[in-house]
Design an enzyme around this catalytic site. Structure first.
Site, PDB file in Angstrom:
ATOM      1  N   HIS A 103      69.936 -47.792  54.152  1.00 58.73           N
ATOM      2  CA  HIS A 103      68.663 -47.479  53.497  1.00 58.73           C
ATOM      3  C   HIS A 103      67.790 -48.712  53.308  1.00 58.73           C
ATOM      4  CE1 HIS A 103      70.826 -48.502  49.645  1.00 58.73           C
ATOM      5  NE2 HIS A 103      69.642 -49.027  49.367  1.00 58.73           N
TER       6      HIS A 103
ATOM      7  N   ASP B 222      75.868 -45.246  54.981  1.00 60.02           N
ATOM      8  CA  ASP B 222      74.857 -46.166  54.431  1.00 60.02           C
ATOM      9  C   ASP B 222      75.170 -47.628  54.747  1.00 60.02           C
ATOM     10  OD1 ASP B 222      72.576 -46.970  53.194  1.00 60.02           O
ATOM     11  OD2 ASP B 222      73.166 -46.423  51.163  1.00 60.02           O
TER      12      ASP B 222
ATOM     13  N   SER C  36      71.298 -53.909  46.830  1.00 60.46           N
ATOM     14  CA  SER C  36      71.781 -53.077  47.933  1.00 60.46           C
ATOM     15  C   SER C  36      72.160 -53.914  49.146  1.00 60.46           C
ATOM     16  CB  SER C  36      70.702 -52.063  48.342  1.00 60.46           C
ATOM     17  OG  SER C  36      70.463 -51.142  47.313  1.00 60.46           O
TER      18      SER C  36
END
Length: 218
Positions: free
Chosen positions: A79, A110, A188
């Protein structure tokens, strides 16, 4: 008498070994953090109602880390580079940004794999070692570039749960490790270390709400 002397020598050697390990620990931790990079991405999402044009671009920052020096491989979250137009990475303590290419995208899990062609990026770099699945209550540390500053950040916590969890980006249910270390925007794609400085996970999402506090998934 000789037995007591031998015991003293053994104790001194053990003490010296421990002292050396303590001296090397900060350097080892420093080298691990040098393998963690900041990821800059320009996103351009498609407009499905008008497929002949795209939506307005926006920029995001996240984290990535080196896993292979010889093949020049880095990992981050899928993402983090979703609908990418341009991806750049920056080393710790360096203002120079290097253009990166996206080699593979794993939407369900992911995870994205990147590479950088410029050899200057890889000078003096060390790849992170991957470790085993951590146990409950095991201490972990999340390293990355979250919002709130420009320099690298380290947050610590423990493993509080290991179970199959819904991945928001991929809309799939896969194994996840829940930790109580803070995971904020920008974290992230950052590595999660155990006490042996092995990478045991990738920070990818957190649960936010009035009834949730410090619930992150790796």
């Amino acid at each position: 008498k000789s037995g007591r002397q031998a015991g003293t020598c053994k104790k001194d050697a053990a003490g010296l070994e421990q002292e050396t390990a303590e001296e090397e620990a900060p350097d080892a931790w420093d080298r691990k953090m040098d393998a963690v990079v900041k990821v800059y991405c320009v996103h351009t999402e498609p407009d499905f109602s008008m497929p002949w044009q795209r939506r307005r671009q926006y920029v995001s920052t996240s984290t990535g880390f080196v896993i292979d020096i010889q093949r020049r491989r880095l990992l981050t979250n899928a993402h983090s580079v979703h609908h990418f137009t341009q991806v750049k990475v920056k080393r710790r303590g360096d203002d120079l940004k290097f253009v990166a290419s996206v080699l593979a995208l794993g939407t369900e899990c992911d995870i994205a794999m990147l590479t950088v062609e410029d050899p200057r990026f890889w000078e003096g770099m060390e790849a992170l070692e991957l470790g085993p699945l951590p146990k409950l209550q095991e201490a972990v540390a999340v390293v990355g570039y979250p919002v709130g500053g420009d320099t690298i950040s380290v947050t610590s916590g423990v493993v509080s749960r290991i179970e199959v969890t819904s991945y928001v980006h991929g809309m799939t249910d896969l194994l996840s490790i829940q930790i109580d270390a803070a995971i904020n925007g920008g974290n992230s794609g950052g590595p999660v270390f155990n006490g042996s400085l092995h990478c045991v996970g990738i920070a990818f999402q957190s649960l936010r709400g009035d009834d949730a506090e410090n619930i992150g998934n790796v």
